[in-house]
Design an enzyme around this catalytic site. Structure first.
Site, PDB file in Angstrom:
ATOM      1  N   ALA A 229      -5.397   0.216   4.726  1.00 30.67           N
ATOM      2  CA  ALA A 229      -6.550   0.139   3.837  1.00 30.67           C
ATOM      3  C   ALA A 229      -6.414  -1.145   3.019  1.00 30.67           C
ATOM      4  O   ALA A 229      -5.312  -1.682   2.874  1.00 30.67           O
ATOM      5  CB  ALA A 229      -6.597   1.347   2.920  1.00 30.67           C
TER       6      ALA A 229
ATOM      7  N   GLY B 178      -3.572   2.997   6.894  1.00 33.42           N
ATOM      8  CA  GLY B 178      -4.892   3.314   7.437  1.00 33.42           C
ATOM      9  C   GLY B 178      -5.107   2.760   8.838  1.00 33.42           C
ATOM     10  O   GLY B 178      -5.933   3.282   9.594  1.00 33.42           O
TER      11      GLY B 178
ATOM     12  N   GLU C   7      -3.652   5.250  11.068  1.00 28.97           N
ATOM     13  CA  GLU C   7      -4.516   6.434  11.027  1.00 28.97           C
ATOM     14  C   GLU C   7      -5.745   6.263  11.916  1.00 28.97           C
ATOM     15  O   GLU C   7      -6.179   7.211  12.575  1.00 28.97           O
ATOM     16  CB  GLU C   7      -4.900   6.736   9.575  1.00 28.97           C
TER      17      GLU C   7
ATOM     18  N   GLU D  24       2.425   4.339   2.685  1.00 27.71           N
ATOM     19  CA  GLU D  24       1.670   4.627   1.458  1.00 27.71           C
ATOM     20  C   GLU D  24       2.551   5.019   0.278  1.00 27.71           C
ATOM     21  O   GLU D  24       2.255   4.650  -0.864  1.00 27.71           O
ATOM     22  CB  GLU D  24       0.636   5.744   1.715  1.00 27.71           C
TER      23      GLU D  24
END
Ligand code: CO8
Length: 263
Positions: free
Chosen positions: A68, A113, A116, A136
């Site tokens: 992210a 992310g 993911e 994270e």
């Protein structure tokens, strides 16, 4: 950012290639990139079965996606962060809802992310130079785009916990060994050729059957055995109503190649 598109969709015969194109930020997923990704996969659904598979790739040769967008996170309220998390989940759901297989083609970093999004794809192919991780916790965060849900399904609960708690990065050997990556390739060209070849192989089969198999696998994941079994039985019954099933069985008995119409 700033209204520029960062997700590109190209067609190459039966294959669609979705490219995340923000190489200066190692293809980090901002809110707008996530929205573009979701829109791209929702739109691609209209092109199935002309399209039989999708390759998801990152531009630039250094990263699939490095996570992210950390820079954009600094200005978010907790509520806005939750909305961003939802956006990531919606993009992942659009990948899973596409009634054709999606192959994540990882060449470089697939972190946070980025991993993911790869996990939302049907399978992950990667170059030897790839690196995977859920870092994270190093930022005081937890996975927010489905990592706690899909990583355990991919590698088992214990390995997922170890990766998520430690935040450590793994290379291609451990990624292959854990079942995270289905196949590895020496370089990017071989990776893309290999993924294309898999789509071509899938394309010899009934598009309806493959789409239904994907739907059942996605819907059944994590459900209790009885519920998952009912989903399979219902879809199996539906498959018996298709022209593709008539054609596939007839072709086998007549010792010829099937001609699937996708109905
Ligand atoms: N977000 C924003 N920018 C990034 C990101 C990122 N995730 N990763 C790299 N970049 C940028 C860098 O800031 C740098 O930009 P600039 O040149 O302007 O300084 C550029 O990309 C190149 O990166 P580096 O200079 O750091 O390259 P290195 O080769 O030194 O390192 C790494 C490469 C190891 C990949 C390093 O960039 C790194 O550690 N990146 C962050 C990895 C990470 O922690 N990812 C997880 C992010 S958190 C997450 O994904 C949570 C998802 C759920 C969120 C829920 C909503 C809030």
């Amino acid at each position: 950012g700033d209204g520029e598109r960062a997700v590109r969709v190209e067609r190459d015969g039966k294959v669609a290639i979705v490219t995340i194109d923000r190489p200066a930020a190692l293809n980090a997923l901002s809110a707008s990139v996530l929205g573009e990704l979701e829109a791209a996969f929702l739109a691609l659904a209209d092109d199935v079965p002309a399209i039989r598979g999708v390759l998801l790739v990152g531009e630039g040769g250094r990263a699939f996606v490095a996570g992210a967008d950390i820079r954009a996170m600094t200005s978010l309220s907790p509520e806005e962060a939750a909305a961003l998390s939802r956006r990531g989940h919606r993009a992942a759901a659009a990948i899973e809802a596409l009634p054709a297989p999606v192959i994540a083609c990882v060449d470089g970093y697939a972190l946070g992310g980025g991993l993911e999004m790869a996990l939302a794809c049907d399978l992950i192919y990667a170059t030897d130079a790839s690196t995977f991780g859920q870092p994270e916790v190093k930022l005081g965060l937890i996975p927010g785009f489905g990592g706690t849900v899909r990583l355990p399904r991919a590698v088992g609960l214990a390995r997922a916990k170890e990766l998520i708690y430690s935040g450590r990065r793994i290379g291609i050997d451990e990624a292959l060994d854990s079942g995270l990556v289905a196949r590895s390739f020496t370089d990017r060209a071989a990776l893309l050729d290999g993924a294309r070849a898999t789509v071509e192989l899938i394309a010899t089969n009934s598009p309806t059957a493959v789409g239904t198999a994907k739907r059942v696998l996605v819907e059944a994941a994590g459900r209790p055995t009885e519920v998952a079994s009912d989903i399979e039985v219902g879809a199996f019954e539906d498959a018996f109503r298709t022209e593709d099933m008539q054609e596939g069985v007839a072709a086998f008995l007549e010792k010829r190649e099937p001609r699937f119409g996708g109905a």
